[in-house]
Design an enzyme around this catalytic site. Structure first.
Site, PDB file in Angstrom:
ATOM      1  N   ASN A   9       0.881  -1.172   0.000  1.00 43.58           N
ATOM      2  CA  ASN A   9       0.000   0.000   0.000  1.00 43.58           C
ATOM      3  C   ASN A   9       0.918   1.221   0.000  1.00 43.58           C
ATOM      4  OD1 ASN A   9      -1.761   2.079   0.427  1.00 43.58           O
ATOM      5  ND2 ASN A   9      -2.469   1.382   2.434  1.00 43.58           N
ATOM      6  N   LYS A  11       0.154   4.220  -0.216  1.00 37.73           N
ATOM      7  CA  LYS A  11      -0.474   5.413   0.385  1.00 37.73           C
ATOM      8  C   LYS A  11      -0.211   6.619  -0.528  1.00 37.73           C
ATOM      9  CE  LYS A  11      -0.243   3.137   4.798  1.00 37.73           C
ATOM     10  NZ  LYS A  11      -0.236   3.213   6.252  1.00 37.73           N
ATOM     11  N   HIS A  94      -9.652   1.263   4.873  1.00 35.66           N
ATOM     12  CA  HIS A  94      -8.372   1.445   5.567  1.00 35.66           C
ATOM     13  C   HIS A  94      -8.587   2.380   6.759  1.00 35.66           C
ATOM     14  CE1 HIS A  94      -4.248   2.541   6.454  1.00 35.66           C
ATOM     15  NE2 HIS A  94      -3.883   1.454   5.786  1.00 35.66           N
ATOM     16  N   GLU A  96      -6.967   4.744   7.851  1.00 36.20           N
ATOM     17  CA  GLU A  96      -6.745   6.177   7.570  1.00 36.20           C
ATOM     18  C   GLU A  96      -7.984   6.793   6.928  1.00 36.20           C
ATOM     19  OE1 GLU A  96      -3.069   5.530   5.486  1.00 36.20           O
ATOM     20  OE2 GLU A  96      -2.146   4.944   7.395  1.00 36.20           O
ATOM     21  N   GLU A 165      -5.442  -4.911  10.391  1.00 40.05           N
ATOM     22  CA  GLU A 165      -4.424  -3.885  10.594  1.00 40.05           C
ATOM     23  C   GLU A 165      -4.696  -3.165  11.919  1.00 40.05           C
ATOM     24  OE1 GLU A 165      -2.491  -2.697   6.579  1.00 40.05           O
ATOM     25  OE2 GLU A 165      -4.058  -1.265   7.065  1.00 40.05           O
ATOM     26  N   GLY A 171       2.502   2.245  10.758  1.00 43.39           N
ATOM     27  CA  GLY A 171       3.464   3.334  10.616  1.00 43.39           C
ATOM     28  C   GLY A 171       4.173   3.701  11.916  1.00 43.39           C
ATOM     29  N   SER A 209       3.362  -2.213  10.209  1.00 41.23           N
ATOM     30  CA  SER A 209       4.811  -2.293  10.418  1.00 41.23           C
ATOM     31  C   SER A 209       5.392  -3.662  10.061  1.00 41.23           C
ATOM     32  CB  SER A 209       5.185  -1.902  11.852  1.00 41.23           C
ATOM     33  OG  SER A 209       4.796  -0.561  12.114  1.00 41.23           O
TER      34      SER A 209
END
Ligand code: 13P
Length: 247
Positions: A9, A11, A94, A96, A165, A171, A209
């Site tokens: 991904n 991003k 996701h 985010e 996730e 991250g 991660s």
């Protein structure tokens, strides 16, 4: 045995030049991969990357898709457009997007439905925040998120990919331990099994991660069928190491 799937991904990263360099380095380093591979790239680069990976084992995914079929939805991209452009996957839900774009479980479920209707495989993301984990709510949260998608998609549910996730691992350099991840994956598998006789076929990816050092251990867990890789997918040697660990 079903193949594992390693999906990058990207991003909101990349440029025409950087994408070309990254894909060329990946293609040069791929040696008869034992897993399926995808890169989920910003919408504006879908066509470029699709051309770069043509005739290769790498599939292309989008990072989002509209919940609507077509019409007056400025800025949105439909599942039919993705399909026509040769795009195999679309990430939906996701964290985010749930966090910054306020996407609800119901919206995520509709996005998965639109993708499935057009032959694009949704990669449905679920995961708890740190506060939810510390409050002992991990299972409740991921089950609620997946239940919405199961409810809306009925018998097609075996066609989705799920990505667990944990938000606190994205991250941050903090990875769920293989045991922590496996425990949640087993919960998700059981939930799928209650909805479809083909639950074993569903790939459940881990994301958060994942890197060259921890991938092999995570990927050796019984219900971890691949990875959704953020930062490490932007570096060819790291992404290639993760691919090599996915047997
Ligand atoms: P990182 O691998 O950078 O933690 O990102 C994970 C992720 O969000 C993939 O979708």
């Amino acid at each position: 045995m079903k193949k594992k799937l390693i999906a990058g991904n990207w991003k909101m990263n990349g440029s025409l030049a950087a994408n070309e360099a990254l894909i060329k380095a990946l293609l040069a380093g791929l040696n008869n991969p034992g897993c399926a591979i995808a890169v989920c790239v910003p919408a504006i680069y879908l066509a470029q990357v699709r051309t770069l990976v043509a005739e290769s084992p790498i599939d292309v995914g989008a990072q989002d898709v509209s919940q609507h079929e077509s019409g007056a939805f400025t800025g949105e991209i439909s599942a039919a457009m993705l399909k026509e452009a040769g795009i195999r996957y679309a990430i939906v839900g996701h964290s985010e997007r749930r966090q910054y774009h306020l996407e609800s479980d119901a919206v995520v479920a509709l996005k998965a439905q639109r993708a499935l209707a057009c032959g694009v495989t949704p990669i449905v993301c679920v995961g708890e925040t740190l506060a939810e984990r510390e409050a002992g709510k991990t299972e409740e949260v991921v089950k609620r998120q997946l239940a919405a998608v199961i409810h809306t998609n009925g018998h097609c549910i075996s066609e989705i990919v799920v990505a667990y996730e944990p938000v606190w691992a994205i991250g941050t350099g903090k990875t769920a331990s293989p045991e922590q991840a496996q425990a949640v994956h087993a919960v998700l598998r059981a939930q799928l099994a209650a909805a479809t006789p083909n639950a074993e076929r569903v790939q459940i990816l881990y994301g958060g991660s994942m890197n060259a050092a921890n991938a092999a251990q995570l990927l050796s867990q019984a219900d971890i069928d691949g990875g959704l890789v953020g930062g490490a997918s932007l570096k060819a040697p790291d992404f290639l190491s993760i691919i090599a660990a996915a047997l």
